[in-house]
Design a protein around this motif. Structure first.
Motif, short mmCIF file in Angstrom:
data_model
loop_
_atom_site.label_atom_id
_atom_site.label_comp_id
_atom_site.label_asym_id
_atom_site.label_seq_id
_atom_site.Cartn_x
_atom_site.Cartn_y
_atom_site.Cartn_z
N SER A 12 0.83 -1.19 0.00
CA SER A 12 0.00 0.00 0.00
C SER A 12 0.86 1.24 0.00
CB SER A 12 -0.93 -0.01 1.21
OG SER A 12 -0.22 -0.31 2.37
N ALA A 13 0.22 2.38 -0.10
CA ALA A 13 0.95 3.63 -0.23
C ALA A 13 1.75 3.92 1.03
CB ALA A 13 -0.04 4.78 -0.49
N THR A 14 2.74 4.80 0.88
CA THR A 14 3.62 5.13 2.00
C THR A 14 3.03 6.27 2.81
OG1 THR A 14 4.85 6.60 0.55
CG2 THR A 14 5.68 4.35 0.79
N ARG A 15 1.77 6.15 3.17
CA ARG A 15 1.12 7.14 4.00
C ARG A 15 0.89 6.54 5.38
NH1 ARG A 15 -2.37 4.29 1.25
NH2 ARG A 15 -4.40 3.78 2.11
N PRO A 16 0.72 7.35 6.42
CA PRO A 16 0.48 6.80 7.75
C PRO A 16 -0.79 5.96 7.79
CG PRO A 16 1.06 9.13 7.86
CD PRO A 16 0.87 8.80 6.41
N GLY A 17 -0.72 4.82 8.43
CA GLY A 17 -1.90 3.98 8.60
C GLY A 17 -2.30 3.23 7.37
N THR A 34 -8.25 5.67 3.01
CA THR A 34 -8.13 6.29 1.69
C THR A 34 -7.62 7.72 1.76
OG1 THR A 34 -10.34 7.29 1.61
CG2 THR A 34 -10.17 4.95 1.06
N LEU A 35 -7.49 8.29 2.95
CA LEU A 35 -7.13 9.69 3.04
C LEU A 35 -5.68 9.91 2.62
CD1 LEU A 35 -8.94 10.69 6.34
CD2 LEU A 35 -9.78 10.82 3.98
N ALA A 36 -5.47 10.97 1.88
CA ALA A 36 -4.14 11.25 1.35
C ALA A 36 -3.33 12.11 2.31
CB ALA A 36 -4.26 11.95 0.00
N THR A 37 -2.03 12.03 2.17
CA THR A 37 -1.12 12.87 2.92
C THR A 37 -0.48 13.87 1.96
OG1 THR A 37 -0.63 11.09 4.46
CG2 THR A 37 0.93 12.91 4.38
N THR A 38 -0.48 15.14 2.35
CA THR A 38 0.07 16.16 1.47
C THR A 38 1.52 15.86 1.14
OG1 THR A 38 -1.38 17.78 2.51
CG2 THR A 38 0.45 18.64 1.20
N PRO A 39 1.90 15.86 -0.14
CA PRO A 39 3.30 15.58 -0.51
C PRO A 39 4.24 16.61 0.09
CG PRO A 39 1.86 15.54 -2.44
CD PRO A 39 1.06 16.10 -1.31
N PRO A 40 5.44 16.20 0.45
CA PRO A 40 6.41 17.16 0.98
C PRO A 40 6.90 18.11 -0.10
CG PRO A 40 7.45 15.03 0.63
CD PRO A 40 5.98 14.84 0.37
N GLY A 41 7.37 19.26 0.34
CA GLY A 41 8.02 20.19 -0.58
C GLY A 41 7.10 21.15 -1.30
N LEU A 42 5.80 21.14 -0.98
CA LEU A 42 4.92 22.09 -1.64
C LEU A 42 5.13 23.49 -1.10
CD1 LEU A 42 1.48 20.22 -1.85
CD2 LEU A 42 3.20 20.50 -3.63
N PRO A 43 4.98 24.51 -1.93
CA PRO A 43 5.09 25.89 -1.42
C PRO A 43 3.90 26.24 -0.55
CG PRO A 43 4.34 25.89 -3.69
CD PRO A 43 4.67 24.46 -3.36
N ASP A 44 4.02 27.36 0.18
CA ASP A 44 2.91 27.81 1.01
C ASP A 44 1.72 28.23 0.16
OD1 ASP A 44 4.42 27.40 3.29
OD2 ASP A 44 5.21 29.46 3.29
N GLY A 355 -9.79 2.92 -5.68
CA GLY A 355 -9.23 3.22 -4.38
C GLY A 355 -8.50 4.53 -4.36
N PRO A 356 -7.78 4.80 -3.28
CA PRO A 356 -7.09 6.08 -3.15
C PRO A 356 -5.97 6.23 -4.17
CG PRO A 356 -6.45 4.59 -1.40
CD PRO A 356 -7.59 3.94 -2.10
N PRO A 357 -5.71 7.43 -4.63
CA PRO A 357 -4.66 7.63 -5.63
C PRO A 357 -3.29 7.15 -5.18
CG PRO A 357 -6.00 9.61 -5.39
CD PRO A 357 -6.41 8.69 -4.30
N SER A 358 -3.00 7.23 -3.88
CA SER A 358 -1.67 6.90 -3.39
C SER A 358 -1.42 5.42 -3.23
CB SER A 358 -1.44 7.60 -2.04
OG SER A 358 -2.46 7.24 -1.13
N GLU A 363 -6.46 1.13 -9.59
CA GLU A 363 -6.53 1.28 -11.05
C GLU A 363 -7.39 2.47 -11.46
OE1 GLU A 363 -6.06 -3.27 -12.58
OE2 GLU A 363 -7.83 -2.83 -11.36
N ILE A 364 -8.43 2.76 -10.70
CA ILE A 364 -9.23 3.98 -10.86
C ILE A 364 -9.26 4.67 -9.51
CG2 ILE A 364 -11.52 4.95 -11.28
CD1 ILE A 364 -12.07 2.73 -13.24
N ALA A 365 -8.93 5.96 -9.50
CA ALA A 365 -8.92 6.70 -8.24
C ALA A 365 -9.98 7.80 -8.29
CB ALA A 365 -7.52 7.25 -7.97
#
Length: 544
Positions: A12-17, A34-44, A355-358, A363-365
Motif C-alpha cells: 500500500s501507499a507510503t502514508r500513515p496507517g 483512503t485519506l491522502a497525505t500532502t506531498p512534501p516540498g509544496l510551497p505555502d 481506491g485512493p490515488p496513493s 486502477e481507478i482513483a
C-alpha cells in the motif's frame, strides 16, 4: 503500468496507517484508509511566474485548490486577471524582441532543452506524488509522467538540430528558399488531466522553435505547474522567455486569448470552450491549434484477437480515471461475438480496483474535482434510462467521501443515446453491436467528434479500408493509443483543428517565409514602354 521499483507490487501507499493487501481486488475497509497525505516540498501558496520572478496577482486575488479524495482545500493559488496577463505578455514580448532566445543557433537552444529534460527527469518521484495528490491520478499511472515529459524536450531538441527546410533552384535565374522564423509570444492553455505532461507537449516545441511563452495551466490542477519555474531557471532559460499566469478560463484564459500581442494560441480542452476561443482569435487573425476532446470508437470485428481487444479497450477507457481525450469510450462489436465480449468486458470491469490515488494497487482513483464528478455521475444516471447497465454505475461502498465512481459499462447502447453521442470524460463506456462493416463505419462516424479511433481485426485489407473510412485524426489498428512523437496529433470535426506533433509542431510555432533571390536576367514586361507583344504577362516563361 508497473509499480515503481522502490515500492513492492501489492504494497500500500507510503502514508500513515496504510493497509497491506494480500488480494489486490480486496478494497480497504474504512474511509480513513483512503485519506491522502500532502506531498512534501509544496510551497505555502502558488504564485504566477512573470519575467523570472514569482509574484502574486496584481489585485491580490486567489482561489482555493482542493484535494479530490476529500474535496477539502489544501493550498491557495493566485488568480490571474487582465493586469497579470498584460505583465506576462509584456515580459514575453520584450524577451522575444530584444532577448537572445529567438536568435540562438538551434544547437544552443537544443542544449538548454536537454538541460530542461534532465531537470524534469530528476523530479520523477516527487512529481508523481504531487500529480497524484492534486489530480486524483493513480500513483502507478503518475509514475513515469516526468520521464514522458522529459522525452518531449529531448525529442524537440533533436528535431530542431536535424530540421531541414526546402531550397528550390531555377538554374541561372533564381533560387528560392524557406526562412523559418519563430512566430512570437505563444499562449499555451493546458488541461487538468496529466497536467505536467500535457504542459510539456506544448512547452517543448514552442521553446524549441524560438518562441517565448505564457502558460495558463488548468485551475483544477495548478500545483505541478509551479515546478516549471525552478526547472527553467536551473536549465538557463533567459528571463521573460517562460511565464505562467494561473487562474480561470473566463478571466486569465480569456485575457490571454484576446491579447493583441499574442499571435498564436494552443489550447487543449472541451469543445464549448474551444468554440469561444475560435471566435475570439478571429479578431486578431491568430494562429490556432485546438484539441477539443473526443468520443472515440473501438471497432471489434469477429475475427479479432478478442483477449487483446479486451485488454486494450479496458485500458483505453479506464486508465487515467477515464479522464482522457482519446479514450475508447464507444466500443462497437460485431454481432457474432457481441454477447461473449460484453460478458467478459463487464466481468473484467467489475474487478477493476477503485481506491485512493496513493495506493499502488489502485486502477481507478478519485475524479479531479466535485464539479466534474457531478457531470460524470449525471451521465451515469442518464445512461441507466438509455441502455443496459452491466457493470458499476455507482459510488464504491467503501469510499463514502471524495470523487470516486466505479468502472461503469453500458451495453445495447443505441446511437441516439446521449452516452453514445456526448463526451463524458470519466470511467464510463458504451458498447453497441453491429452487423456489417458499413454499419460499423456509420456508427463510428455518427458523432460530433473525430479525434481517435481503434480497429480490431486480423483482416489486413479490412483494417486499412476501415481506418481510412473513419472520420478521425488518428487511428490505431490492433492497439490502444501508443504515441509516436513524430506523428501528427489532432482531430477533425468537433475534436478541433490543426495538428501538433513532430515537424507539424514546429510548423505551427514558426512562420515559414519564402525568400526568392535573382541570380540572372529575369524577363520583366516594361509597363508604360512600347514594343512588348500582346499577351505577354511578364511571367518569365516556365517556372523551372
Amino acid at each position: 503500468m508497473a509499480s515503481s521499483p522502490s515500492t513492492p507490487t501489492g504494497a500500500s501507499a507510503t502514508r500513515p496507517g496504510a493497509i497491506t493487501r494480500t488480494d489486490p481486488h480486496h478494497p480497504p475497509t474504512t474511509q480513513e484508509d483512503t485519506l491522502a497525505t500532502t506531498p512534501p516540498g509544496l510551497p505555502d501558496r502558488i504564485q504566477h511566474y512573470i519575467d523570472g520572478a514569482l509574484v502574486d496577482s496584481a489585485n491580490g486575488e486567489t482561489f482555493d485548490v482542493i484535494e479530490p479524495t476529500t474535496n477539502q482545500p489544501y493550498i491557495t493559488c493566485a488568480s490571474g486577471q487582465q493586469a497579470d496577463v498584460d505583465a506576462a505578455v509584456a515580459a514575453a514580448t520584450k524577451a522575444f524582441d530584444s532577448g537572445p532566445w529567438p536568435r540562438m543557433l538551434p544547437r544552443q537552444r537544443a542544449a538548454i532543452l536537454n538541460k530542461i529534460a534532465d531537470e524534469v527527469s530528476a523530479l520523477n518521484d516527487g512529481l508523481a506524488a504531487i500529480e497524484s495528490f492534486d489530480s486524483g491520478l493513480p500513483i502507478r499511472q503518475a509514475r513515469g509522467q516526468a520521464n514522458r515529459a522529459a522525452e518531449n524536450f529531448r525529442f524537440f531538441a533533436d528535431l530542431i538540430v536535424a530540421q531541414v527546410d526546402g531550397a528550390f533552384k531555377m538554374p541561372g535565374r533564381q533560387i528560392n528558399y524557406v526562412n523559418r522564423k519563430p512566430m512570437g509570444v505563444a499562449g499555451l492553455i493546458t488541461p487538468w488531466n496529466t497536467p505536467f505532461m500535457q504542459e510539456s507537449w506544448k512547452l517543448a516545441p514552442a521553446l524549441a522553435s524560438g518562441c517565448t511563452v505564457v502558460l495558463k495551466p488548468a485551475e483544477f490542477t495548478p500545483v505541478s505547474a509551479q515546478l516549471w519555474a525552478g526547472i527553467m531557471e536551473r536549465a538557463g532559460v533567459p528571463e521573460g522567455v517562460f511565464n505562467i499566469v494561473h487562474g480561470f478560463g473566463e478571466s486569465a484564459g480569456d485575457a490571454l486569448v484576446k491579447h493583441p500581442d499574442v499571435p498564436l494560441i494552443s489550447f487543449t480542452g472541451e469543445l464549448g470552450t474551444g468554440k469561444i476561443i475560435y471566435g475570439n482569435c478571429a479578431r486578431h487573425m491568430k494562429h490556432m491549434s485546438l484539441e477539443l476532446g473526443g468520443k472515440s470508437p473501438a471497432i471489434v470485428f469477429a475475427d479479432a484477437d478478442v483477449e487483446a481487444a479486451l485488454d486494450s479497450t479496458l485500458f483505453g477507457v479506464f486508465s487515467l480515471n477515464g479522464e482522457r481525450c482519446t479514450a475508447s469510450s464507444r466500443i462497437l462489436v460485431e454481432r457474432p461475438i457481441y454477447d461473449r465480449f460484453v460478458a467478459a468486458y463487464a466481468e473484467r470491469a467489475s474487478r477493476i480496483v477503485v481506491g485512493p490515488p496513493s495506493d499502488p494497487d489502485t486502477e481507478i482513483a478519485a475524479l479531479v474535482h466535485p464539479e466534474h464528478y457531478r457531470k460524470v455521475t449525471e451521465y451515469i444516471e442518464i445512461g441507466k434510462s438509455e441502455a443496459r447497465l452491466v457493470a458499476g454505475g455507482s459510488r464504491p461502498e467503501h469510499l463514502s467521501k471524495g470523487n470516486y465512481v466505479q468502472a461503469t459499462v453500458f451495453a445495447d447502447v443505441p446511437p441516439t443515446a446521449r452516452i453514445f453521442q456526448e463526451e463524458i470524460f470519466g470511467p464510463v463506456v458504451a458498447i453497441t453491436p453491429f452487423d456489417t462493416e458499413e454499419e460499423a463505419i456509420r456508427l463510428a462516424n455518427d458523432v460530433e467528434y473525430g479525434l481517435a479511433a481503434y480497429v480490431w481485426t486480423n483482416d489486413v485489407a479490412r483494417a486499412h479500408n476501415v481506418a481510412g473510412a473513419i472520420e478521425s485524426g488518428m487511428v490505431w489498428i490492433n492497439s490502444h493509443n501508443v504515441r509516436d512523437l513524430r506523428t501528427p496529433f489532432g482531430g477533425v470535426k468537433g475534436s478541433g483543428l490543426g495538428h501538433e506533433g513532430g515537424y507539424r509542431s514546429l510548423d505551427f510555432y514558426t512562420v515559414q517565409q519564402s525568400v526568392h533571390v535573382r541570380l540572372g536576367d529575369v524577363h520583366t514586361t516594361r509597363f508604360g514602354a512600347t514594343g512588348y507583344a500582346d499577351g505577354d504577362l511578364g511571367l518569365g516563361g516556365p517556372s523551372a
